[in-house]
Design an enzyme around this catalytic site. Sequence first.
Site, PDB file in Angstrom:
ATOM      1  N   GLY A  84      -6.545  -2.235   1.712  1.00  0.00           N
ATOM      2  CA  GLY A  84      -7.823  -1.605   1.404  1.00  0.00           C
ATOM      3  C   GLY A  84      -8.987  -2.319   2.070  1.00  0.00           C
ATOM      4  CE  LYS A 118     -13.899  -9.677   1.829  1.00  0.00           C
ATOM      5  NZ  LYS A 118     -12.510  -9.389   2.229  1.00  0.00           N
ATOM      6  CB  THR A 126      -3.587  -3.008  -1.378  1.00  0.00           C
ATOM      7  OG1 THR A 126      -4.926  -3.528  -1.259  1.00  0.00           O
ATOM      8  CG2 THR A 126      -2.895  -3.643  -2.584  1.00  0.00           C
TER       9      THR A 126
END
Length: 324
Positions: A239, A206, A237
């Site tokens: 995400g 990523k 978080t």
Amino acid sequence: MTSDSSQSFVQRGELKLLSGNANLKLAQSVADSLGISIGESEIEKFSDGEIKIKINESIRGKDVYIMQPTSSPTNDNLMELLIMIDACRRASAGYVNAIVPYYGYARQDRKTRGREPITAKLVANLLTEAGADRVITMDLHAGQIQGYFDIPVDHFSAIRLLASHFKDKAYDKPDEWVVVSPDLGGVRRAREFSDYLKLPIAIIEKRRPMPNVSEVMSVIGEFKGKHAILVDDMVDTAGTITNAAQYLMENGAKDVYIAATHGVFSGPAIERLSDSNVKEVIITDTIELPDDKKLDKIVQLGIGPLLAEAIHRINTYVSISGLF
């Protein structure tokens, strides 16, 4: 005058467990496992926000262990820990051991651009200067943080505890299950997890355009048609981890589980996990989980017995190598 070789060791005193406000449930779990009570102390705040701590029993010459993860509110919990260490040192405790199951500021472990601090090192300096003789922690975001200290650091892992949750359904079924590292930096953690369950691993490649934001580029390894377990040190978080789960599902995974030591769950984390296609989120109780963050898909495993065993061995000079 003859001397007994056993006298070359500094005798540890009676064990005393104290706790800050960050995770009283975990402190009680450790106390129960040790068969002792948490020491009596008072933690208050003045009207201007300053923290006041009073220890209401003698700790002179005792081997004191202070339980305090530096989770949110990070700065308040860190100051509580520092002040309590100082109070114990000034009360003539024999040893002062800081148990920090979750080490706040661990992600600020290096400089990535000019004029940035290395806050993980600063926190290490603060704990040492406050008077801690030893630090006990769990799954640091960056293992090299141990080297920031000039005092002993016992760094334990919850990987086997997390992996054991999947043992009955996933053990030695490489055609049905796969362990996935959400990034290249977590490969070693995923490898330990997969070795315990005898499963293959896959690695997500990523990029991060900004903090707490990530984009999946590709996946190294086979995951299509398999149950995928995303393994990480923390969920903040959520995400990054939910994006990874969505990518795996959209590209052929049967379902996705998350296993992480620290459930930070800041900002929109709970909403993201609730709305995601993640089947189950397995975390430990290094950070207390408030009622408003509890979901049916979140499962919390207890590390109290592991920390209690570590404390017992340290207090009695028994090797702790087998616990790592």
